[in-house]
Write a protein that holds these residues in place. Structure first.
Motif, PDB file in Angstrom:
ATOM      1  N   GLN B 214       0.773  -1.386  -0.022  1.00  0.00           N
ATOM      2  CA  GLN B 214      -0.081   0.060   0.039  1.00  0.00           C
ATOM      3  C   GLN B 214       0.732   1.060   0.092  1.00  0.00           C
ATOM      4  O   GLN B 214       0.617   2.279  -0.676  1.00  0.00           O
ATOM      5  N   ASP B 215       1.982   1.036   0.808  1.00  0.00           N
ATOM      6  CA  ASP B 215       3.077   2.342   0.844  1.00  0.00           C
ATOM      7  C   ASP B 215       3.555   2.588  -0.575  1.00  0.00           C
ATOM      8  O   ASP B 215       3.334   3.920  -1.222  1.00  0.00           O
ATOM      9  N   VAL B 216       3.815   1.474  -1.479  1.00  0.00           N
ATOM     10  CA  VAL B 216       4.313   1.765  -2.794  1.00  0.00           C
ATOM     11  C   VAL B 216       3.229   2.306  -3.508  1.00  0.00           C
ATOM     12  O   VAL B 216       3.510   3.019  -4.426  1.00  0.00           O
ATOM     13  N   ALA B 217       1.951   1.939  -3.378  1.00  0.00           N
ATOM     14  CA  ALA B 217       0.976   2.375  -4.366  1.00  0.00           C
ATOM     15  C   ALA B 217       0.862   3.750  -4.087  1.00  0.00           C
ATOM     16  O   ALA B 217       0.559   4.460  -4.974  1.00  0.00           O
ATOM     17  N   GLN B 218       0.754   4.136  -2.727  1.00  0.00           N
ATOM     18  CA  GLN B 218       0.677   5.610  -2.432  1.00  0.00           C
ATOM     19  C   GLN B 218       1.653   6.391  -3.150  1.00  0.00           C
ATOM     20  O   GLN B 218       1.509   7.570  -3.648  1.00  0.00           O
ATOM     21  N   SER B 219       2.914   6.005  -2.736  1.00  0.00           N
ATOM     22  CA  SER B 219       4.034   6.685  -3.552  1.00  0.00           C
ATOM     23  C   SER B 219       3.989   6.696  -5.334  1.00  0.00           C
ATOM     24  O   SER B 219       4.164   8.112  -5.567  1.00  0.00           O
ATOM     25  N   ALA B 220       3.414   5.841  -5.879  1.00  0.00           N
ATOM     26  CA  ALA B 220       3.158   5.954  -7.237  1.00  0.00           C
ATOM     27  C   ALA B 220       2.229   6.900  -7.372  1.00  0.00           C
ATOM     28  O   ALA B 220       2.114   7.871  -8.275  1.00  0.00           O
ATOM     29  N   SER B 221       1.196   7.100  -6.579  1.00  0.00           N
ATOM     30  CA  SER B 221       0.055   8.036  -6.877  1.00  0.00           C
ATOM     31  C   SER B 221       0.757   9.349  -6.813  1.00  0.00           C
ATOM     32  O   SER B 221       0.599  10.321  -7.470  1.00  0.00           O
ATOM     33  N   ILE B 222       1.496   9.635  -5.575  1.00  0.00           N
ATOM     34  CA  ILE B 222       2.121  11.029  -5.337  1.00  0.00           C
ATOM     35  C   ILE B 222       3.036  11.326  -6.572  1.00  0.00           C
ATOM     36  O   ILE B 222       3.034  12.592  -6.848  1.00  0.00           O
ATOM     37  N   ALA B 223       3.855  10.465  -6.879  1.00  0.00           N
ATOM     38  CA  ALA B 223       4.711  10.602  -8.141  1.00  0.00           C
ATOM     39  C   ALA B 223       3.895  10.936  -8.997  1.00  0.00           C
ATOM     40  O   ALA B 223       4.269  12.078 -10.124  1.00  0.00           O
ATOM     41  N   ALA B 224       2.630  10.471  -9.308  1.00  0.00           N
ATOM     42  CA  ALA B 224       1.721  11.031 -10.466  1.00  0.00           C
ATOM     43  C   ALA B 224       1.282  12.303 -10.285  1.00  0.00           C
ATOM     44  O   ALA B 224       1.271  13.038 -11.175  1.00  0.00           O
ATOM     45  N   VAL B 225       0.841  12.754  -9.070  1.00  0.00           N
ATOM     46  CA  VAL B 225       0.366  14.184  -8.834  1.00  0.00           C
ATOM     47  C   VAL B 225       1.446  15.192  -9.084  1.00  0.00           C
ATOM     48  O   VAL B 225       1.076  16.182  -9.524  1.00  0.00           O
ATOM     49  N   THR B 226       2.904  14.714  -8.662  1.00  0.00           N
ATOM     50  CA  THR B 226       3.708  15.573  -8.837  1.00  0.00           C
ATOM     51  C   THR B 226       3.972  16.100 -10.164  1.00  0.00           C
ATOM     52  O   THR B 226       4.202  17.163 -10.793  1.00  0.00           O
ATOM     53  N   ILE B 227       3.895  14.964 -11.062  1.00  0.00           N
ATOM     54  CA  ILE B 227       3.994  15.260 -12.615  1.00  0.00           C
ATOM     55  C   ILE B 227       2.907  16.204 -13.120  1.00  0.00           C
ATOM     56  O   ILE B 227       3.114  17.239 -13.793  1.00  0.00           O
ATOM     57  N   LEU B 228       1.546  16.090 -12.547  1.00  0.00           N
ATOM     58  CA  LEU B 228       0.626  16.894 -12.965  1.00  0.00           C
ATOM     59  C   LEU B 228       0.707  18.423 -12.484  1.00  0.00           C
ATOM     60  O   LEU B 228       0.649  19.270 -13.370  1.00  0.00           O
ATOM     61  N   LEU B 229       1.474  18.346 -11.389  1.00  0.00           N
ATOM     62  CA  LEU B 229       1.897  19.783 -10.841  1.00  0.00           C
ATOM     63  C   LEU B 229       2.924  20.294 -11.655  1.00  0.00           C
ATOM     64  O   LEU B 229       2.630  21.700 -12.041  1.00  0.00           O
ATOM     65  N   GLU B 230       3.837  19.789 -12.158  1.00  0.00           N
ATOM     66  CA  GLU B 230       4.802  20.214 -13.108  1.00  0.00           C
ATOM     67  C   GLU B 230       4.305  20.784 -14.437  1.00  0.00           C
ATOM     68  O   GLU B 230       4.455  21.663 -14.937  1.00  0.00           O
ATOM     69  N   GLU B 231       3.283  19.829 -14.988  1.00  0.00           N
ATOM     70  CA  GLU B 231       2.588  20.091 -16.182  1.00  0.00           C
ATOM     71  C   GLU B 231       1.885  21.327 -16.067  1.00  0.00           C
ATOM     72  O   GLU B 231       1.641  22.020 -16.992  1.00  0.00           O
ATOM     73  N   GLN B 232       1.256  21.562 -14.967  1.00  0.00           N
ATOM     74  CA  GLN B 232       0.219  22.581 -14.764  1.00  0.00           C
ATOM     75  C   GLN B 232       1.218  23.956 -14.749  1.00  0.00           C
ATOM     76  O   GLN B 232       0.760  24.928 -15.363  1.00  0.00           O
ATOM     77  N   ARG B 233       2.292  23.956 -14.077  1.00  0.00           N
ATOM     78  CA  ARG B 233       3.287  25.044 -14.379  1.00  0.00           C
ATOM     79  C   ARG B 233       3.579  25.256 -15.675  1.00  0.00           C
ATOM     80  O   ARG B 233       3.791  26.544 -15.947  1.00  0.00           O
ATOM     81  N   GLU B 234       3.642  24.196 -16.446  1.00  0.00           N
ATOM     82  CA  GLU B 234       4.153  24.528 -17.730  1.00  0.00           C
ATOM     83  C   GLU B 234       2.774  24.995 -18.685  1.00  0.00           C
ATOM     84  O   GLU B 234       2.895  25.222 -19.885  1.00  0.00           O
ATOM     85  N   GLY B 235       1.646  24.955 -17.915  1.00  0.00           N
ATOM     86  CA  GLY B 235       0.502  25.444 -18.704  1.00  0.00           C
ATOM     87  C   GLY B 235      -0.348  24.234 -19.480  1.00  0.00           C
ATOM     88  O   GLY B 235      -1.052  24.401 -20.492  1.00  0.00           O
ATOM     89  N   ARG B 236       0.357  22.973 -19.444  1.00  0.00           N
ATOM     90  CA  ARG B 236      -0.204  22.065 -20.323  1.00  0.00           C
ATOM     91  C   ARG B 236      -1.444  21.320 -19.503  1.00  0.00           C
ATOM     92  O   ARG B 236      -2.115  20.529 -20.285  1.00  0.00           O
ATOM     93  N   ILE B 237      -2.024  21.410 -18.223  1.00  0.00           N
ATOM     94  CA  ILE B 237      -3.090  21.390 -17.835  1.00  0.00           C
ATOM     95  C   ILE B 237      -3.793  22.486 -16.939  1.00  0.00           C
ATOM     96  O   ILE B 237      -2.968  23.360 -16.611  1.00  0.00           O
ATOM     97  N   SER B 238      -5.015  22.340 -16.938  1.00  0.00           N
ATOM     98  CA  SER B 238      -5.685  23.705 -16.462  1.00  0.00           C
ATOM     99  C   SER B 238      -5.471  23.666 -14.682  1.00  0.00           C
ATOM    100  O   SER B 238      -5.301  22.539 -14.192  1.00  0.00           O
ATOM    101  N   LEU B 239      -5.762  24.762 -14.185  1.00  0.00           N
ATOM    102  CA  LEU B 239      -5.534  24.842 -12.833  1.00  0.00           C
ATOM    103  C   LEU B 239      -6.573  24.236 -11.982  1.00  0.00           C
ATOM    104  O   LEU B 239      -6.523  23.486 -11.049  1.00  0.00           O
ATOM    105  N   GLU B 240      -7.569  24.142 -12.776  1.00  0.00           N
ATOM    106  CA  GLU B 240      -8.965  23.489 -12.131  1.00  0.00           C
ATOM    107  C   GLU B 240      -8.879  22.047 -12.025  1.00  0.00           C
ATOM    108  O   GLU B 240      -9.047  21.496 -10.848  1.00  0.00           O
ATOM    109  N   GLU B 241      -8.271  21.468 -13.132  1.00  0.00           N
ATOM    110  CA  GLU B 241      -7.926  20.064 -13.066  1.00  0.00           C
ATOM    111  C   GLU B 241      -6.676  19.518 -11.965  1.00  0.00           C
ATOM    112  O   GLU B 241      -7.133  18.800 -11.018  1.00  0.00           O
ATOM    113  N   LEU B 242      -5.856  20.522 -11.701  1.00  0.00           N
ATOM    114  CA  LEU B 242      -4.972  20.194 -10.713  1.00  0.00           C
ATOM    115  C   LEU B 242      -5.747  20.263  -9.273  1.00  0.00           C
ATOM    116  O   LEU B 242      -5.376  19.578  -8.497  1.00  0.00           O
TER     117      LEU B 242
END
Lengths: 181, 357
Positions: B214-242
């Motif tokens: 479960q720890d590992v699954a959570q870590s993968a989930s956090i890594a995924a959200v971190t990518i979304l965060l970076e993408e939002q900074r680059e303007g590739r996804i909307s702020l609402e989605e983040l």
């Protein structure tokens, strides 16, 4: 837990065999590894020799033998821990002591040299009186400040087993402190 | 004895320990020495004249490429020739079954043959899902070697999720990566819940492995959200989605904390000494952890309200770490209570036997 940037750098070392990244890794981990060894041996020079040997062994493993590595930091700590055990084994005249095979003895460690107040000094004394495996896990967790997932590969145990061992060690520590009061 | 006091003493030891750490200048001296050691090592290995390869005229890089290409060809032949046919013949094999290894080997080959990192991440995630299905099948059955089979599925799940996270981090930045990051986040939560259900059915020893997974699954989930965060900074996804994603994470933590606090409150008081006796956490430390986790959640919410999404995520991560510890601790209590129940069933029978004698 390794940060995202550290993980990227580990990737550059492990997969891209990037020597510059290894230099960064060395500079970041040097103090940590020296402290780790110093808490287990009785001389600064020896600690420096063993740390240098460990960094060289990891470098050889990755850049010359091109072996597959999963956890860089864990590999470094595992190697240095083994080097310390080997050192004690050699000092004992090649006598194989099962206790030394399992844990790193620190009866003459430089942990004793730390300048501590009365309270912390008494806790240190109690830690030194505990079983080797308890002493080692408490040092790894609270003095070296490694987390459970980092300790697990160093001790070659699962995270669950490390958690249980840590709780047992803490329980033994509390009990012993209670007895002495 | 209070844990706070003990932690303070550890802190003092750590500070004294750090105060005696080498300086930057010491590190530079040591690094120069390390570079000399490398030179000496290389000189020694050249002098020892290691036997030269027959293909010495082929550059090192080209040799590695040829080796890699040869491996790919062999794998393709294996997969096309036998692997795929075997997998389609044994899709429902479970861990411990004779042909389960074949199924896994074909999956591994499929991953090796998929080249963009996001494609590998997608496959690893899909295979993690298969392991979850296998866990559910095993947990709900009275199959032989149930525990061993469950442990194997859990270990494989963990490895797939670790690979998913690692491939996701290696992937470039494209729409496909964004899609897979969102899927990883969603699926990790789903798999975490499925693991929880499987963990309830499992024996004590395997529950530890389930927690790790479960720890590992959570870590993968956090890594995924971190990518979304970076993408939002680059303007590739909307702020609402983040915002939606980070808010969902915080809600997830809030409800999980409520559940764990409830479970703690329902544990009978006399179970605590028993747990403490085997090295388990104390009641005080558990409630301290609950409070700290709540503090992290509140800090996360504060940052979220002021647009500090990365800080909100960092607090979420710390909160989840504490939550995992708490969930693990409540599992220890569950085990003690289950053992008591068994003892309660056995004791009356023993009394009866004694009275007959």
């Amino acid at each position: 837990m390794r940060s995202f940037i550290q993980k990227i750098r580990d990737f550059r070392i492990i997969k891209l065999r990037d020597q510059d990244a290894y230099a960064e890794f060395y500079r970041e981990e040097h103090a940590h590894i020296i402290q780790f060894v110093k808490s287990r041996v009785d001389r600064v020079e020896l600690a420096e020799d063993l740390a240098n040997e460990a960094f060289l062994e990891v470098w050889r493993y990755i850049f010359r033998e091109r072996q597959a590595v999963q956890h860089l930091q864990a590999l470094l700590f595992t190697i240095v821990r083994r080097l310390v055990i080997d050192h004690y084994r050699k000092r004992k005249g090649n006598e194989v002591d099962p206790e030394i095979m399992e844990t790193v003895p620190d009866s003459r460690s430089m942990l004793k040299e730390l300048e501590l107040d009365e309270e912390a000094g008494s806790v240190r004394q109690v830690i030194e009186s505990l079983r080797d495996e308890y002493r080692e896990i408490l040092t790894l967790r609270f003095v070296d400040e490694l987390d459970i997932r980092e300790i697990a590969p160093i001790l070659n145990k699962s995270s669950g087993a490390v958690r249980v061992l840590l709780h047992r060690a803490l329980s033994a520590l509390r009990k012993e402190i209670g007895n002495r009061k | 004895m209070r844990d706070e006091w003990l932690l303070q003493q550890f802190k003092k030891m750590n500070q004294a320990y750090r105060a005696s750490a080498p300086t930057k200048a010491d590190t530079e001296v040591a690094y120069t020495r390390f570079l000399r050691s490398i030179e000496q090592y290389d000189a020694a290995t050249h002098e020892s004249g290691s036997s030269q390869s027959l293909f010495f005229f082929v550059p090192q890089l080209a040799r590695a490429t040829i080796r890699g290409a040869a491996v790919v060809v062999v794998v393709v032949m294996l997969v096309v020739g036998t692997g795929a046919a075997m997998v389609s013949a044994f899709p429902n094999k479970l861990p411990g079954d004779f042909f389960y290894g074949v199924k896994l080997a074909a999956e591994r080959a499929q991953v090796s043959l998929t080249f963009p990192a996001e494609g590998k991440a997608r496959l690893e995630l899909e295979f993690a899902g298969r392991r979850v299905e296998e866990m559910a099948t095993i947990a709900g059955s009275s199959i032989t070697n149930r525990d061993e089979r469950l442990a194997e599925a859990v270990a494989k799940f963990r490895s797939h999720m670790e690979q998913t996270e690692s491939q996701l981090k290696n992937a470039g930045r494209a729409q496909a990566v964004l899609d897979i990051a969102k899927t990883v986040d969603r699926k990790s939560v789903e798999y975490g819940a499925a693991l929880e259900r499987a963990g309830v059915e499992a024996s004590g020893a395997i529950r530890e492995d389930v927690r790790d997974a479960q720890d590992v699954a959570q870590s993968a989930s956090i890594a995924a959200v971190t990518i979304l965060l970076e993408e939002q900074r680059e303007g590739r996804i909307s702020l609402e989605e983040l915002q939606r994603t980070v808010r969902a994470k915080l809600w997830e933590l809030e409800s999980a904390l409520q559940v764990v606090a409830y479970r703690l409150a329902t544990i009978p008081g006399d179970a605590y000494p028993e747990i403490e006796a085997v090295g388990g956490p104390t009641l005080v430390s558990l409630y301290q952890d609950v409070n700290t986790a709540r503090g992290e959640l509140e800090a996360g919410k504060d940052f979220f309200a002021h647009g500090g999404y990365d800080a909100a995520l960092a607090h979420y991560r710390t909160g989840v770490g504490l939550l995992n510890h708490l969930t693990w601790a409540t599992t220890m209590y569950d085990n003690v209570l289950a053992e008591r129940k068994t003892a309660a069933v056995v004791t009356p029978e023993m009394d009866e036997t004694e009275s007959v004698e």
